[in-house]
Design an enzyme around this catalytic site. Structure first.
Site, mmCIF file in Angstrom:
data_model
loop_
_atom_site.group_PDB
_atom_site.id
_atom_site.type_symbol
_atom_site.label_atom_id
_atom_site.label_comp_id
_atom_site.label_asym_id
_atom_site.label_seq_id
_atom_site.Cartn_x
_atom_site.Cartn_y
_atom_site.Cartn_z
ATOM 1 N N GLY A 63 11.871 18.167 24.438
ATOM 2 C CA GLY A 63 12.724 16.976 24.425
ATOM 3 C C GLY A 63 12.438 16.117 23.203
ATOM 4 O O GLY A 63 12.490 14.878 23.260
ATOM 5 N N ARG A 94 18.763 21.030 20.300
ATOM 6 C CA ARG A 94 19.525 20.989 19.043
ATOM 7 C C ARG A 94 18.593 20.620 17.907
ATOM 8 O O ARG A 94 17.642 19.858 18.103
ATOM 9 C CB ARG A 94 20.628 19.922 19.128
ATOM 10 C CG ARG A 94 21.817 20.320 19.960
ATOM 11 C CD ARG A 94 22.806 19.174 20.100
ATOM 12 N NE ARG A 94 22.187 17.985 20.678
ATOM 13 C CZ ARG A 94 22.059 16.823 20.058
ATOM 14 N NH1 ARG A 94 22.494 16.634 18.827
ATOM 15 N NH2 ARG A 94 21.495 15.785 20.662
ATOM 16 N N TYR A 127 16.922 10.943 40.095
ATOM 17 C CA TYR A 127 15.871 10.898 39.066
ATOM 18 C C TYR A 127 14.524 10.540 39.718
ATOM 19 O O TYR A 127 13.499 11.183 39.455
ATOM 20 C CB TYR A 127 16.283 9.842 38.044
ATOM 21 C CG TYR A 127 15.324 9.525 36.935
ATOM 22 C CD1 TYR A 127 15.005 10.459 35.959
ATOM 23 C CD2 TYR A 127 14.773 8.237 36.816
ATOM 24 C CE1 TYR A 127 14.158 10.134 34.905
ATOM 25 C CE2 TYR A 127 13.934 7.907 35.762
ATOM 26 C CZ TYR A 127 13.624 8.861 34.813
ATOM 27 O OH TYR A 127 12.792 8.524 33.773
ATOM 28 N N LYS A 133 11.124 12.667 40.180
ATOM 29 C CA LYS A 133 9.840 12.192 39.640
ATOM 30 C C LYS A 133 8.733 12.260 40.692
ATOM 31 O O LYS A 133 7.613 12.671 40.394
ATOM 32 C CB LYS A 133 9.972 10.760 39.103
ATOM 33 C CG LYS A 133 10.748 10.652 37.789
ATOM 34 C CD LYS A 133 10.080 11.398 36.655
ATOM 35 C CE LYS A 133 10.761 11.188 35.315
ATOM 36 N NZ LYS A 133 10.331 12.159 34.296
#
Ligand code: AKB
Length: 314
Positions: free
Chosen positions: A8, A36, A141, A145
């Site tokens: 990331g 990317r 999320y 976590k």
């Protein structure tokens, strides 16, 4: 840490952490990975590999051929964006971390995973939130976590993997914008202050959340990963925070530098409900006692630095 693989790497934390780690450990010893290749220091200032973190075979192959002794697994989808596609958020956040943990286990690498204040929920004590407390989050999320905090502790107990993590608050920085978080307003406000002299907050007055300036977050990652394991009572994950404020307090801090700054409100119901489910302020004593957490920036010092950096940048 001697050879480090970061996933990331194009995200808000990654773009700064990769550069920071390359300064500390040598550019050739920090491998950045992302989906990317983006022109700039992450992709061009040292080793870089394309990687979809859910691809366990590719993950393990890259980790093994780089001979990394540490994985810093930052790839993930933030809180508000996660609510627009919970299935894909779970896939990237949880399945991506499972692949990362298995690769780390196969190669005996230490493992860092950022957790979040999102690992808490409305039934958590909101003020001075303890290190060990009720964790019943209400976002996908946050559910991920909590699961991953437990999974990382499991890998430590079951396989002896050196897993460590931080429950990050909102992180404020000037290099890269956060994407799709609830605390993002506290970054956008500085950009709009410099660009327009005003800001419309999507978080309502009176809503307190924990925050930290990026330089303190970078130091915290390095300090935790370099900490003597014998001192660690906890591992996944430590409460860390440098300040807690509501929108009016950050606006008041900006007005000390820019007296004409104006703020109004157009509250986003989704992000507001997420913010209300999170703590107002964390108790960080475990991080202080077990590995010496000591953030340097308070709200006004951060505001001065953010505004002067953004004036140069924009
Ligand atoms: C978000 O707002 O989703 C993140 C976080 C607190 O984890 N900044």
């Amino acid at each position: 840490m001697k050879r480090i693989m970061v996933t990331g790497a194009n995200g808000q934390i990654g773009v700064e952490l990769v550069v920071h780690l390359r300064k500390l450990y040598g550019a050739e010893n920090v491998l950045a990975t992302a989906r990317r290749l983006v022109p700039g220091p992450v992709g061009e200032g040292g080793p870089f590999q394309l990687l979809d973190v859910r691809d366990g075979a590719a993950f393990s192959g890259i980790l093994g051929s780089f001979r990394a002794d540490t994985v810093i697994h930052l790839a993930g989808i933030l809180s508000a964006k996660g609510e627009s596609d919970p299935v894909s958020s779970w896939d990237i956040n949880v399945n991506g971390t499972c692949a990362a943990l298995e690769a780390a286990r196969a190669h005996g690498a230490a493992f860092f995973l950022p957790s979040s204040i999102a690992a808490f929920g409305p039934s958590t004590p909101a003020r001075n939130t303890p290190q060990d407390t009720i964790q019943r989050p209400t976002t996908i999320y946050g559910v991920a976590k909590v699961s991953l905090e437990l999974l990382c502790d499991y890998y430590h107990k079951r396989f002896g993997l050196d897993t460590r993590g931080l429950r990050f608050p909102g992180l404020i920085s000037y290099e890269a914008l956060p994407g799709g978080g609830t605390t993002d307003y506290a970054v956008h406000i500085y950009y709009d202050a410099v660009k327009k002299g005003s800001y419309t907050s999507f978080i309502a007055p009176g809503t307190c959340m924990d925050m930290m300036y990026m330089p303190d977050a970078l130091d915290a990652v390095v300090q935790l990963m370099e900490a003597d394991p014998a001192r660690l009572v906890h591992r996944n994950a430590f409460n860390v925070s440098a300040m807690s404020f509501e929108p009016e307090q950050i606006a008041a801090s900006i007005r000390k530098v820019m007296p004409g700054f104006a703020m109004d409100y157009d509250v986003d119901p989704l992000r507001q409900s997420i913010a209300e489910s999170w703590p107002d302020s964390l108790d960080c004593s475990a991080a202080r006692e077990e590995w010496g957490f000591a953030p340097k920036y308070d709200l006004d010092r951060m505001t001065e630095d953010m505004l002067s950096r953004l004036k140069n940048k924009i």
